[in-house]
Scaffold this motif. Structure first.
Motif, mmCIF file in Angstrom:
data_model
loop_
_atom_site.group_PDB
_atom_site.id
_atom_site.type_symbol
_atom_site.label_atom_id
_atom_site.label_comp_id
_atom_site.label_asym_id
_atom_site.label_seq_id
_atom_site.Cartn_x
_atom_site.Cartn_y
_atom_site.Cartn_z
ATOM 1 N N PRO A 146 58.190 12.743 23.318
ATOM 2 C CA PRO A 146 58.271 11.530 24.227
ATOM 3 C C PRO A 146 58.997 11.684 25.398
ATOM 4 O O PRO A 146 58.691 10.841 26.706
ATOM 5 N N ASP A 147 59.850 12.813 25.694
ATOM 6 C CA ASP A 147 60.411 12.774 26.917
ATOM 7 C C ASP A 147 60.146 14.134 27.671
ATOM 8 O O ASP A 147 61.050 14.691 28.528
ATOM 9 N N ALA A 148 58.990 14.804 27.436
ATOM 10 C CA ALA A 148 58.454 15.943 28.186
ATOM 11 C C ALA A 148 57.204 15.973 28.374
ATOM 12 O O ALA A 148 56.146 15.027 27.886
ATOM 13 N N PRO A 149 56.606 16.530 29.535
ATOM 14 C CA PRO A 149 55.154 16.461 29.927
ATOM 15 C C PRO A 149 54.317 17.137 28.724
ATOM 16 O O PRO A 149 54.494 17.927 28.156
ATOM 17 N N ALA A 150 53.215 16.427 28.606
ATOM 18 C CA ALA A 150 52.184 16.941 27.597
ATOM 19 C C ALA A 150 51.326 18.185 27.913
ATOM 20 O O ALA A 150 51.524 18.619 29.362
ATOM 21 N N ASN A 151 51.092 18.749 26.852
ATOM 22 C CA ASN A 151 50.234 20.175 27.161
ATOM 23 C C ASN A 151 50.812 20.925 28.413
ATOM 24 O O ASN A 151 50.218 21.556 29.380
ATOM 25 N N ARG A 152 51.924 21.511 28.092
ATOM 26 C CA ARG A 152 52.802 22.376 28.968
ATOM 27 C C ARG A 152 52.189 23.711 29.097
ATOM 28 O O ARG A 152 52.113 24.381 30.166
ATOM 29 N N GLY A 153 51.536 24.348 28.115
ATOM 30 C CA GLY A 153 50.718 25.392 28.258
ATOM 31 C C GLY A 153 49.259 25.369 29.333
ATOM 32 O O GLY A 153 49.231 25.995 29.952
ATOM 33 N N LEU A 154 48.866 24.160 29.253
ATOM 34 C CA LEU A 154 47.829 23.789 30.278
ATOM 35 C C LEU A 154 48.266 23.730 31.450
ATOM 36 O O LEU A 154 47.574 24.190 32.445
ATOM 37 N N LEU A 155 49.400 22.928 31.764
ATOM 38 C CA LEU A 155 49.947 22.953 32.961
ATOM 39 C C LEU A 155 50.516 24.473 33.412
ATOM 40 O O LEU A 155 50.407 24.708 34.577
ATOM 41 N N ASP A 156 50.780 25.269 32.598
ATOM 42 C CA ASP A 156 51.111 26.713 32.967
ATOM 43 C C ASP A 156 49.762 27.264 33.638
ATOM 44 O O ASP A 156 49.717 27.979 34.538
#
Length: 279
Positions: A146-156
């Motif tokens: 809830p307190d982190a951006p989703a899909n961090r691997g995709l953001l990478d």
């Protein structure tokens, strides 16, 4: 050996039979502690020349019966600055060559762009710049919090594409002619990228992916609840900040929450991109 200047500093490459390979170039700072669940940040500059580094994202190798998948998934999980990429180019003195960016598979929990099968000597041999990318895996890359951006691997991956857009001309590539390809989980990432309306690539190749490349939020929440139960505290980005990467892997190694959502993936992974309004 030869070196190339990037926007953050010089990198060292090794010359081979068909060109030059620059291994393990960082494209964003590797996050630690509470920052493990943050979006990728800007890359600091460095002095001198950085040599090859083949660090991979924290992971545990998945068994596939008697099949030896180490050529595809890699044999080691070297620690270090793992938000990195490798560029293989015919000769960085050339100009405007087409670029293939390849995303590895591994069920969003394992794999590396440094795996032997992705060495890709045929691409520089045939006048194509090849870039393989490492991205965050498992809970660190994909757990919906809830307190982190989703899909961090995709953001990478998007951060890596931004680095490529800014720097690939120094390696002989054309930033306006970038194709993104991927296998298995990487193939599903390609499909997710095709929905982000990014202008950082012209086309995509999805090899052994499928249309159900993302989980709905309700399915992602099943994995989040299972992680909360394993963690014994609220499932937030701050909660596991004091845990090591190894401990997070311990908590998620056998995380296979029961659900009734359709998922045709081989050995259904608890982690996938989540439909978040962007993907």
């Amino acid at each position: 050996m030869t070196s190339v200047r990037t926007s953050s500093g010089k990198v060292l490459g090794r010359r081979g039979a068909h060109g030059v390979t620059f291994a393990g170039i960082p494209y964003a700072p590797t996050p630690v502690g509470a920052r493990r669940f943050a979006a990728p940040g800007p890359l600091p500059r460095w002095d001198g020349v950085r040599g090859a580094a083949r660090a991979t994202a924290p992971q545990r190798m998945r068994p596939f019966g008697r099949a030896d998948l180490s050529p595809v998934l890699g044999k080691t999980t070297a620690r270090g600055d793992y938000l990195n990429l490798t560029v293989s180019t015919p000769d960085h003195g050339t100009r405007n060559l087409p670029v293939l960016v390849f995303l590895h598979g591994g069920g969003f929990a394992t794999g590396t762009g440094h795996a032997p099968v992705y060495a890709g000597a045929a691409f520089p041999r045939d006048g194509i710049v090849l870039v393989t990318v490492n991205y965050r895996l498992g809970a660190i890359g994909w757990l919906d919090l809830p307190d982190a951006p989703a899909n961090r691997g995709l953001l990478d991956v998007l951060a890596a594409l931004g680095w490529i857009n800014e720097n690939i001309a120094n390696f002989g590539g054309d930033s306006g002619n970038v194709t993104v390809g991927g296998q298995s989980a990487g193939a599903m990432l390609v499909l997710a990228l095709m929905t982000t309306l990014t202008d950082l690539c012209r086309r995509g190749i999805s090899q052994s992916g499928h249309a159900l490349c993302c989980y709905p939020p309700e399915r992602a929440a099943v994995t989040t609840r299972a992680f909360r139960e394993a963690l014994g505290r609220p499932a937030t980005a701050a909660a596991p900040a004091d845990l090591s990467d190894e401990r997070i892997l311990d908590l998620t190694e056998h995380l296979e929450p029961e659900h009734d959502f359709l998922d045709p993936s081989l050995s259904s992974s608890p982690f996938k991109p989540v439909l978040d309004g962007d993907s």
